[in-house]
Scaffold this motif. Structure first.
Motif, PDB file in Angstrom:
ATOM      1  N   THR A  15       2.003  -4.145  -6.056  1.00  0.00           N
ATOM      2  CA  THR A  15       3.518  -3.734  -6.589  1.00  0.00           C
ATOM      3  C   THR A  15       3.190  -2.324  -7.453  1.00  0.00           C
ATOM      4  N   THR A  39       7.446   9.384  -2.828  1.00  0.00           N
ATOM      5  CA  THR A  39       8.219   9.654  -1.484  1.00  0.00           C
ATOM      6  C   THR A  39       9.643  10.131  -2.008  1.00  0.00           C
ATOM      7  N   LEU A  40      10.144   9.874  -3.117  1.00  0.00           N
ATOM      8  CA  LEU A  40      11.576  10.201  -3.720  1.00  0.00           C
ATOM      9  C   LEU A  40      11.313  11.684  -4.229  1.00  0.00           C
ATOM     10  N   GLY A  45       2.945   0.381  -4.890  1.00  0.00           N
ATOM     11  CA  GLY A  45       4.162   0.418  -4.163  1.00  0.00           C
ATOM     12  C   GLY A  45       5.007   1.346  -5.077  1.00  0.00           C
ATOM     13  N   LEU A  46       5.080   1.330  -6.428  1.00  0.00           N
ATOM     14  CA  LEU A  46       5.860   2.035  -7.044  1.00  0.00           C
ATOM     15  C   LEU A  46       5.509   3.377  -7.104  1.00  0.00           C
ATOM     16  N   TYR A  82       3.815   5.133  -4.818  1.00  0.00           N
ATOM     17  CA  TYR A  82       4.212   5.835  -3.552  1.00  0.00           C
ATOM     18  C   TYR A  82       5.636   5.937  -3.401  1.00  0.00           C
ATOM     19  N   THR A  83       6.602   5.031  -3.836  1.00  0.00           N
ATOM     20  CA  THR A  83       8.091   5.260  -3.952  1.00  0.00           C
ATOM     21  C   THR A  83       8.451   6.407  -4.718  1.00  0.00           C
TER      22      THR A  83
END
Length: 331
Positions: free
Chosen positions: A129, A139-140, A132-133, A135-136
């Motif tokens: 998790t 990406t943003l 994932g945060l 990476y997000t």
């Protein structure tokens, strides 16, 4: 018969470890979100917005993951150390145990194994998790940069349109983009000042009483964009522009280059012209009441008929010594 009371006590309360883990993860998420919102947005006006505030929401989860992993490894090591102190029962001792005690021992072993597997799963899920945060967030950030590039390219194309309404829309869109992307702030204002210099009337053409609508809009944006100390495009190059009658009241033109500019009859009420270069500029008939001229270069500036009442940062005698004034100049 309980051969290992410590493990039996822990195995009897698996809900406690689960509850603590969930509470810790919830606190990590909430603290990360609060940290990301707390970062002062003023920082964005000086340079490109840093990525670390966006990653802050995932940082606590990463820290918690490391702590949980360390706690699990420490607990496992301690349990093994305790187990080594109490030797495992031999086959003869197991055979001598009642059936009920043997079943209890088997259940304890199964529960310990299940708890270890579930704890490992929690640690891995938290790590997944957290990454994932992160990476997000990255990406943003990349998506945001791509959108800004697209907006900038489109606005520049619109600025060269032959339609006035399209040019006006492009000017105000660039102003919004400069606020959204501080990294491109100076470049955008350089584009706007270049637009003013290239589209003002030629020297051989008599300028109109007031600037064209798009020229006035660009000048307004340049002055308004520097209204806060966080938006300071210092040394805005407006030298030799021809914009008589321009409305620049309350504009912030700190450090701007206005050499030989024609701003006759311009409205510069309460304008901030600190350290501006106004040498040989035509400010005849301009309204400079309340303007801040601290450190401004007024060498050979034409101030005939100008309203200088209430100017700050310079005295009337200092103005008379370097600028061109007459009996119609009001102090």
């Amino acid at each position: 018969m309980n051969l290992n009371p410590l493990k039996a006590r822990r195995a009897g309360r698996p809900w406690l470890a689960t509850a603590v883990t969930l509470v810790v993860l919830l606190l990590a998420y909430v603290s990360g979100q609060l940290l990301a919102e707390w970062v002062p947005r003023k920082h964005e006006f000086y340079e490109k917005p840093p990525v670390w505030p966006q990653l802050a929401s995932g940082a606590p989860a990463v820290i918690i993951t490391v702590l949980l992993a360390a706690w699990a490894l420490t607990r496992q090591t301690m349990d093994r150390a305790r187990a080594r102190r109490v030797p495992a029962p031999t086959a003869t001792e197991l055979a001598a145990l009642p059936v009920k005690d043997r079943e209890e021992l088997l259940i304890q072993r199964q529960q310990a194994r299940t708890q270890w597997i579930s704890g490992t799963g929690v640690v891995l899920s938290v790590a997944f998790t957290a990454f994932g945060l992160i990476y997000t967030a990255l990406t943003l950030e990349a998506t945001r940069e791509a959108q800004i590039t697209d907006r900038y390219t489109k606005n520049i194309e619109q600025l060269g349109s032959s339609t006035l309404d399209v040019r006006l829309g492009a000017i105000y869109a660039l102003e919004r983009l400069a606020r959204d992307s501080p990294r491109d702030h100076d470049t955008i204002y350089d584009v706007l000042t270049a637009f003013v210099r290239e589209h003002d009337p030629e020297l051989e053409v008599k300028p109109p009483a007031k600037p064209a609508t798009d020229i006035q809009a660009a000048l307004t944006v340049i002055g308004r964009g520097t209204a806060e100390p966080y938006y300071l495009p210092l040394n805005a190059d407006l030298g030799e522009i021809r914009a008589p009658g321009a409305n620049l009241d309350h504009s912030n033109l700190i450090g701007s280059d206005l050499r030989s500019a024609d701003l006759s009859r311009a409205n510069l009420v309460q304008a901030t012209l600190i350290d501006a270069n106004l040498s040989e500029a035509n400010l005849s008939g301009a309204d400079l009441s309340g303007a801040d001229l601290s450190g401004a270069d007024l060498s050979e500036t034409d101030l005939k008929g100008a309203d200088l009442r209430g100017v700050r940062g310079v005295t009337p005698d200092q103005i008379r010594r370097v600028a061109v004034t007459d009996e119609t100049t009001r102090f």
